[in-house]
Design an enzyme around this catalytic site. Structure first.
Site, PDB file in Angstrom:
ATOM      1  N   GLY A  74      19.838  28.795  20.565  1.00  0.00           N
ATOM      2  CA  GLY A  74      20.921  29.433  19.812  1.00  0.00           C
ATOM      3  C   GLY A  74      20.480  29.904  18.436  1.00  0.00           C
ATOM      4  N   THR A  75      19.666  29.102  17.765  1.00  0.00           N
ATOM      5  CA  THR A  75      19.243  29.459  16.405  1.00  0.00           C
ATOM      6  C   THR A  75      18.430  30.751  16.425  1.00  0.00           C
ATOM      7  OG1 THR A  75      19.224  27.135  15.795  1.00  0.00           O
ATOM      8  CG2 THR A  75      17.953  28.634  14.387  1.00  0.00           C
ATOM      9  N   ASN A 155      31.826  24.715  16.348  1.00  0.00           N
ATOM     10  CA  ASN A 155      31.221  23.504  16.905  1.00  0.00           C
ATOM     11  C   ASN A 155      31.858  22.219  16.371  1.00  0.00           C
ATOM     12  OD1 ASN A 155      29.736  24.994  14.764  1.00  0.00           O
ATOM     13  ND2 ASN A 155      28.737  23.023  14.473  1.00  0.00           N
ATOM     14  N   THR A 241       4.487  34.334  25.141  1.00  0.00           N
ATOM     15  CA  THR A 241       4.601  33.920  26.544  1.00  0.00           C
ATOM     16  C   THR A 241       5.898  33.149  26.745  1.00  0.00           C
ATOM     17  OG1 THR A 241       2.210  33.856  26.735  1.00  0.00           O
ATOM     18  CG2 THR A 241       3.455  32.623  28.397  1.00  0.00           C
ATOM     19  N   CYS A 329      26.085  15.228   7.938  1.00  0.00           N
ATOM     20  CA  CYS A 329      25.172  14.093   7.761  1.00  0.00           C
ATOM     21  C   CYS A 329      23.914  14.250   8.598  1.00  0.00           C
ATOM     22  CB  CYS A 329      25.858  12.784   8.101  1.00  0.00           C
ATOM     23  SG  CYS A 329      26.363  12.706   9.802  1.00  0.00           S
TER      24      CYS A 329
HETATM   25  N1  PLP Z   1      25.426  27.820  17.110  1.00  0.00           N
HETATM   26  C1  PLP Z   1      26.298  26.846  17.324  1.00  0.00           C
HETATM   27  C2  PLP Z   1      27.772  27.138  17.255  1.00  0.00           C
HETATM   28  C3  PLP Z   1      25.867  25.556  17.622  1.00  0.00           C
HETATM   29  O1  PLP Z   1      26.744  24.585  17.823  1.00  0.00           O
HETATM   30  C4  PLP Z   1      24.463  25.324  17.666  1.00  0.00           C
HETATM   31  C5  PLP Z   1      23.943  23.951  17.907  1.00  0.00           C
HETATM   32  O2  PLP Z   1      24.407  22.991  17.320  1.00  0.00           O
HETATM   33  C6  PLP Z   1      23.585  26.390  17.431  1.00  0.00           C
HETATM   34  C7  PLP Z   1      24.105  27.619  17.162  1.00  0.00           C
HETATM   35  C8  PLP Z   1      22.100  26.203  17.480  1.00  0.00           C
HETATM   36  O3  PLP Z   1      21.638  26.179  18.812  1.00  0.00           O
HETATM   37  P1  PLP Z   1      20.166  25.614  19.154  1.00  0.00           P
HETATM   38  O4  PLP Z   1      20.228  24.138  18.947  1.00  0.00           O
HETATM   39  O5  PLP Z   1      19.955  25.998  20.582  1.00  0.00           O
HETATM   40  O6  PLP Z   1      19.217  26.280  18.242  1.00  0.00           O
END
Ligand code: PLP
Length: 409
Positions: A74-75, A155, A241, A329
């Site tokens: 996700g990041t 989240n 890769t 935290c």
């Molecule tokens: N975006 C949201 C809303 C998330 O909850 C998270 C993970 O906590 C991320 C992005 C990041 O995803 P990843 O851990 O796959 O990098």
């Protein structure tokens, strides 16, 4: 319920790998080790598997396989979406980006980085339930706006945003829209055309897939630059890769999970609703954070007055329960949650917040176990809080607490 048991209620942080996904991954860590870019048979075999995985992910969100780009999670998907588009679509004078005040750091920090490097940033606020008003997005749009990035669901509190409405407004001005759907994917239906979205981020480890793999959906025709330069993998948008085993495990977790999604949604909602109902009924001075209905089915965030969230978390942990606080935290800081602050929740309540997030493996026994321990832990912690009157079971004001301290109570 005297015996301590392990209860995992932190599924928004990460989830357990599905056995089917592990099984699908194993051959790619042993015999089927080919590089998908290789021309020989080992490479071709793996390339075909990645292609099937792309089909599965694309199908799950109503996209064309050519619009799926595998990333490390996700990041990276968020970074690629925001920087990749901002760099590709840079207008003549400092381009403008719109985001919300409750985004995950993987969006907020990217936007802040760009704002320190020549881009202009507007953060639209949220209401007390953590919802962005689409009209606030309309008002924020400028002639040089290049991107709107608003998360699909938060989240921490689980609130789901009106992304389709926001997209409609942005599209009137021809602006590209990204959404971080890491928390909604496989928990609510996610369809790129229904959302009208151009860029959408997902992550495998939130959906019972492996860690370190995810994907970015890029609508055909959207301007994009790569973040990293190197080989031609992922059609030049994401060099390096591929994480072959990860991609194959991701696709398997999606394939199995998609078939179970409606059942799992109903199941996690039932457990979540029961825990929420019992906490609010059985523990006084508690407050639900986030929208009561427009919310992820398995997420509940609750503030407990006169409680220090970290102390609560540690006490719960010692009794076998894995839960998160609303505050940051996890990053080693005790700063109050930026999400709860944006919702205008008072500081002293923010500090006593817990997020419970359910997954398909949880059972009603888990709810019963939490409720066999939580009220007692809360009572014990409140009894040592200067802001709690244990005789009258009430919250005392700061002034009262200070005067009690002076007279040695
Ligand atoms: N975006 C949201 C809303 C998330 O909850 C998270 C993970 O906590 C991320 C992005 C990041 O995803 P990843 O851990 O796959 O990098």
């Amino acid at each position: 319920m005297n015996e301590t048991r392990q209860v995992y209620l932190d599924n928004n942080a990460t989830t357990r790998l599905r056995p089917e996904a592990l099984e699908a991954m194993m051959p790619h860590m042993t015999d089927q080790f080919g590089n998908p870019s290789s021309v020989h048979h080992l490479g071709r075999a793996v390339r075909a598997k990645i292609s099937s995985a792309r089909d599965i992910i694309a199908h799950a969100i109503g996209a064309d396989p050519s619009e799926i780009f595998f990333t490390s999670g996700g990041t990276e998907s968020n970074n690629l979406a925001i920087k990749g588009h901002a760099w590709a679509d840079r207008k003549a004078s400092g381009s403008h980006i719109i985001t919300s005040s409750i985004e995950h750091p993987a969006v907020l920090e990217v936007c802040k980085y760009l704002s320190k490097n020549g881009y202009e940033l507007t953060q639209v606020p949220v209401d007390a339930d953590a919802i962005v008003d689409p009209e606030a997005v309309r008002e924020a749009i400028k002639s040089n706006t290049t991107l709107v990035t608003i998360m699909h669901a938060n989240n921490e509190v689980g609130t789901i945003q009106p992304v389709a409405e926001i997209t409609k407004i942005a599209k009137e001005s021809g602006i590209t829209v990204h959404t971080d759907a890491v928390q909604t994917f496989m928990k609510t239906p996610v369809n790129v055309d229904e959302l009208g979205i151009d860029l959408l981020s997902i992550s495998a480890h939130k959906v019972n897939g492996p860690k370190g793999v995810g994907a970015l959906y890029v609508r055909s025709g959207t301007k994009m630059h790569p973040l990293g330069h190197g080989g031609h993998q992922e059609r030049g948008i994401r060099a390096g890769t591929e994480n072959v085993a990860g991609i194959i495990g991701f696709a398997k977790s999606v394939e199995v999970g998609l078939a179970e999604m409606e059942k799992d949604r109903a199941h996690t909602k039932k457990l979540r609703d029961e825990l929420e109902r019992r906490i609010l009924a059985e523990i006084p001075h508690t407050k639900l954070n986030g929208h009561p209905e427009k919310r992820l089915p398995g997420t509940v965030n609750i503030s407990f007055k006169c409680i220090e969230g970290e102390a609560l978390l540690i006490n719960m942990d010692m009794s076998g329960m894995a839960i998160s606080t609303g505050s940051a935290c996890s990053s080693g800081s005790l700063d109050p949650s930026h999400v709860l602050m944006a919702m205008d929740i008072p500081h002293e309540i923010i500090h006593g917040s817990l997020r419970f997030s359910f997954g398909h493996e949880n059972t009603m026994d888990d709810v019963d176990y939490v409720m066999s321990r939580l009220p007692k832990i809360i009572t014990n912690l409140r009894n040592i809080s200067p802001l709690w009157d244990p005789k009258e079971l009430r919250v005392v004001s700061l002034e009262e607490a200070q005067s009690n301290a002076k007279v040695g109570h």
